[in-house]
Write a protein that holds these residues in place. Sequence first.
Motif, PDB file in Angstrom:
ATOM      1  N   ALA A   1    -115.841  22.968  -7.801  1.00 35.79           N
ATOM      2  CA  ALA A   1    -114.695  23.497  -8.554  1.00 35.79           C
ATOM      3  C   ALA A   1    -115.136  24.628  -9.474  1.00 35.79           C
ATOM      4  N   TRP A   2    -114.245  25.587  -9.633  1.00 37.30           N
ATOM      5  CA  TRP A   2    -114.398  26.654 -10.626  1.00 37.30           C
ATOM      6  C   TRP A   2    -113.356  26.446 -11.714  1.00 37.30           C
ATOM      7  N   VAL A   3    -113.749  26.720 -12.935  1.00 32.29           N
ATOM      8  CA  VAL A   3    -112.823  26.700 -14.071  1.00 32.29           C
ATOM      9  C   VAL A   3    -112.859  28.092 -14.696  1.00 32.29           C
ATOM     10  N   ILE A   4    -111.711  28.718 -14.801  1.00 36.01           N
ATOM     11  CA  ILE A   4    -111.660  30.069 -15.359  1.00 36.01           C
ATOM     12  C   ILE A   4    -111.636  29.985 -16.880  1.00 36.01           C
ATOM     13  N   GLY A   5    -112.595  30.627 -17.512  1.00 32.74           N
ATOM     14  CA  GLY A   5    -112.659  30.664 -18.977  1.00 32.74           C
ATOM     15  C   GLY A   5    -112.021  31.937 -19.492  1.00 32.74           C
ATOM     16  N   THR A   6    -110.700  31.924 -19.620  1.00 30.83           N
ATOM     17  CA  THR A   6    -109.982  33.149 -19.966  1.00 30.83           C
ATOM     18  C   THR A   6    -110.288  33.634 -21.387  1.00 30.83           C
ATOM     19  N   ASN A   7    -110.547  32.731 -22.313  1.00 28.32           N
ATOM     20  CA  ASN A   7    -110.849  33.172 -23.676  1.00 28.32           C
ATOM     21  C   ASN A   7    -112.154  33.960 -23.731  1.00 28.32           C
TER      22      ASN A   7
ATOM     23  N   LEU B   1    -113.674  35.399 -21.234  1.00 27.56           N
ATOM     24  CA  LEU B   1    -113.543  36.594 -20.425  1.00 27.56           C
ATOM     25  C   LEU B   1    -112.806  37.693 -21.179  1.00 27.56           C
ATOM     26  N   ALA B   2    -111.707  37.326 -21.846  1.00 33.13           N
ATOM     27  CA  ALA B   2    -110.956  38.310 -22.629  1.00 33.13           C
ATOM     28  C   ALA B   2    -111.803  38.877 -23.771  1.00 33.13           C
ATOM     29  N   LYS B   3    -112.581  38.014 -24.399  1.00 30.24           N
ATOM     30  CA  LYS B   3    -113.452  38.473 -25.480  1.00 30.24           C
ATOM     31  C   LYS B   3    -114.466  39.485 -24.981  1.00 30.24           C
ATOM     32  N   GLU B   4    -115.074  39.198 -23.821  1.00 31.95           N
ATOM     33  CA  GLU B   4    -116.076  40.104 -23.286  1.00 31.95           C
ATOM     34  C   GLU B   4    -115.451  41.412 -22.809  1.00 31.95           C
ATOM     35  N   MET B   5    -114.251  41.329 -22.261  1.00 36.28           N
ATOM     36  CA  MET B   5    -113.557  42.538 -21.804  1.00 36.28           C
ATOM     37  C   MET B   5    -112.937  43.332 -22.953  1.00 36.28           C
ATOM     38  N   ARG B   6    -112.772  42.661 -24.102  1.00 33.20           N
ATOM     39  CA  ARG B   6    -112.097  43.236 -25.272  1.00 33.20           C
ATOM     40  C   ARG B   6    -110.635  43.545 -24.977  1.00 33.20           C
ATOM     41  N   CYS B   7    -110.019  42.689 -24.168  1.00 33.63           N
ATOM     42  CA  CYS B   7    -108.602  42.891 -23.874  1.00 33.63           C
ATOM     43  C   CYS B   7    -107.766  41.951 -24.732  1.00 33.63           C
ATOM     44  N   ARG B   8    -106.489  42.236 -24.828  1.00 31.88           N
ATOM     45  CA  ARG B   8    -105.565  41.439 -25.624  1.00 31.88           C
ATOM     46  C   ARG B   8    -104.655  40.655 -24.689  1.00 31.88           C
ATOM     47  N   LEU B   9    -104.569  39.365 -24.953  1.00 29.33           N
ATOM     48  CA  LEU B   9    -103.805  38.505 -24.068  1.00 29.33           C
ATOM     49  C   LEU B   9    -102.538  37.996 -24.733  1.00 29.33           C
ATOM     50  N   ASP B  10    -101.467  37.981 -23.953  1.00 32.32           N
ATOM     51  CA  ASP B  10    -100.252  37.268 -24.336  1.00 32.32           C
ATOM     52  C   ASP B  10    -100.002  36.222 -23.253  1.00 32.32           C
TER      53      ASP B  10
ATOM     54  N   GLU C   1     -98.285  36.348 -20.643  1.00 29.69           N
ATOM     55  CA  GLU C   1     -98.277  36.927 -19.291  1.00 29.69           C
ATOM     56  C   GLU C   1     -99.665  37.339 -18.817  1.00 29.69           C
ATOM     57  N   ARG C   2    -100.610  37.532 -19.728  1.00 31.08           N
ATOM     58  CA  ARG C   2    -102.009  37.842 -19.411  1.00 31.08           C
ATOM     59  C   ARG C   2    -102.164  39.054 -18.495  1.00 31.08           C
ATOM     60  N   THR C   3    -101.400  40.099 -18.750  1.00 29.96           N
ATOM     61  CA  THR C   3    -101.401  41.271 -17.879  1.00 29.96           C
ATOM     62  C   THR C   3    -102.793  41.845 -17.615  1.00 29.96           C
ATOM     63  N   PRO C   4    -103.682  41.969 -18.616  1.00 27.86           N
ATOM     64  CA  PRO C   4    -105.009  42.535 -18.333  1.00 27.86           C
ATOM     65  C   PRO C   4    -105.845  41.697 -17.372  1.00 27.86           C
ATOM     66  N   LEU C   5    -105.511  40.422 -17.201  1.00 28.06           N
ATOM     67  CA  LEU C   5    -106.319  39.533 -16.363  1.00 28.06           C
ATOM     68  C   LEU C   5    -105.681  39.222 -15.011  1.00 28.06           C
TER      69      LEU C   5
ATOM     70  N   SER D   1    -106.287  36.708  -9.810  1.00 26.99           N
ATOM     71  CA  SER D   1    -105.937  36.702  -8.392  1.00 26.99           C
ATOM     72  C   SER D   1    -107.186  36.719  -7.518  1.00 26.99           C
ATOM     73  N   LEU D   2    -108.164  37.530  -7.882  1.00 23.83           N
ATOM     74  CA  LEU D   2    -109.405  37.595  -7.113  1.00 23.83           C
ATOM     75  C   LEU D   2    -110.166  36.278  -7.168  1.00 23.83           C
ATOM     76  N   ALA D   3    -110.160  35.631  -8.329  1.00 21.07           N
ATOM     77  CA  ALA D   3    -110.858  34.350  -8.466  1.00 21.07           C
ATOM     78  C   ALA D   3    -110.243  33.298  -7.550  1.00 21.07           C
ATOM     79  N   VAL D   4    -108.915  33.255  -7.494  1.00 22.44           N
ATOM     80  CA  VAL D   4    -108.255  32.294  -6.602  1.00 22.44           C
ATOM     81  C   VAL D   4    -108.584  32.611  -5.148  1.00 22.44           C
ATOM     82  N   ALA D   5    -108.534  33.899  -4.790  1.00 24.07           N
ATOM     83  CA  ALA D   5    -108.820  34.283  -3.409  1.00 24.07           C
ATOM     84  C   ALA D   5    -110.249  33.914  -3.021  1.00 24.07           C
ATOM     85  N   ALA D   6    -111.201  34.163  -3.910  1.00 27.93           N
ATOM     86  CA  ALA D   6    -112.599  33.838  -3.620  1.00 27.93           C
ATOM     87  C   ALA D   6    -112.803  32.338  -3.501  1.00 27.93           C
TER      88      ALA D   6
END
Length: 286
Positions: A144-150, A152-161, A163-167, A172-177
């Motif tokens: 199993a993979w667990v996505i660590g969005t917090n 990841l967002a911190k490392e990317m320096r993106c802002r999340l709401d 809807e998580r548009t930056p991610l 999608s790629l993580a699910v496909a892989a």
Amino acid sequence: MTHARPRRSALYMPAANARAIEKARELACDVVILDLEDAVAPDAKETARAQAVEAVRAGGFGAREVVIRVNGLDTPWGRDDLAAAAAAGPDAVLAPKVSGPEDIAAYRAALGGDAELWIMIETCRALFRLDALGAAAAGAGVTAWVIGTNDLAKEMRCRLDAERTPLLGPLSLAVAAARAHGIVVLDGVFNGLEDDAGLERQCDQGAAFGFDGKTLIHPRQIEAANRAFTPAGDEVAWARTIVQAFDSPENAAKGVLRVEGRMVERLHLDEARRLIAVADAIAARG
């Protein structure tokens, strides 16, 4: 069938909090993640480790999977966490910040044995090595993979709401892989503890992406996750119709059928059976 086991809701519980662990035995989540990492202060790491081990050995979690999230191998606690987890025997051990196959190999070697290994996908480097991580999974017992969005967002320096548009691309790629390599994949957490509408939107988004479930940070989030990731009644009914159609003797050699006015191929059959198995497993839990 690994993917048939419900993982709609995977709740992080700080292992330093004995009362929280006890409460987890009665919650409606599918997975309990006893956390030794982010939720535990440095001076409580050893206490958390001991309590996680005791909880696993004591049992009482019913049908819930019990997973221990360890500290990284680059920390003072990682190796001792892995040794303790291996001895305790949880359903799986969750390793943080895995960025490549070499990290998987290091955790596998430190964990030893054949215990199931789950990994966190939460670094920018990991996003560009998803296929390699998937290819390395089978030989290392990664299920199993667990996505660590917090993280990841911190490392990317993106802002999340919500809807998580930056991610959207990375998710999608993580699910496909994960699907390409037959791996269960769980969505990241939602931080808004009192934003019920945002939580519901994000759970629905994760289900639409194809995640198997969602990681959670509070018990009050369980109901929304379970609802979003439980197969809908009409979907299950249609899945049963597909299986019944292909199971008919006259259709044994057919690759494509017309079922209730819709074209259905055999490629839909495996997913229909998986969906039914998940629905039946959920129903069996009451």
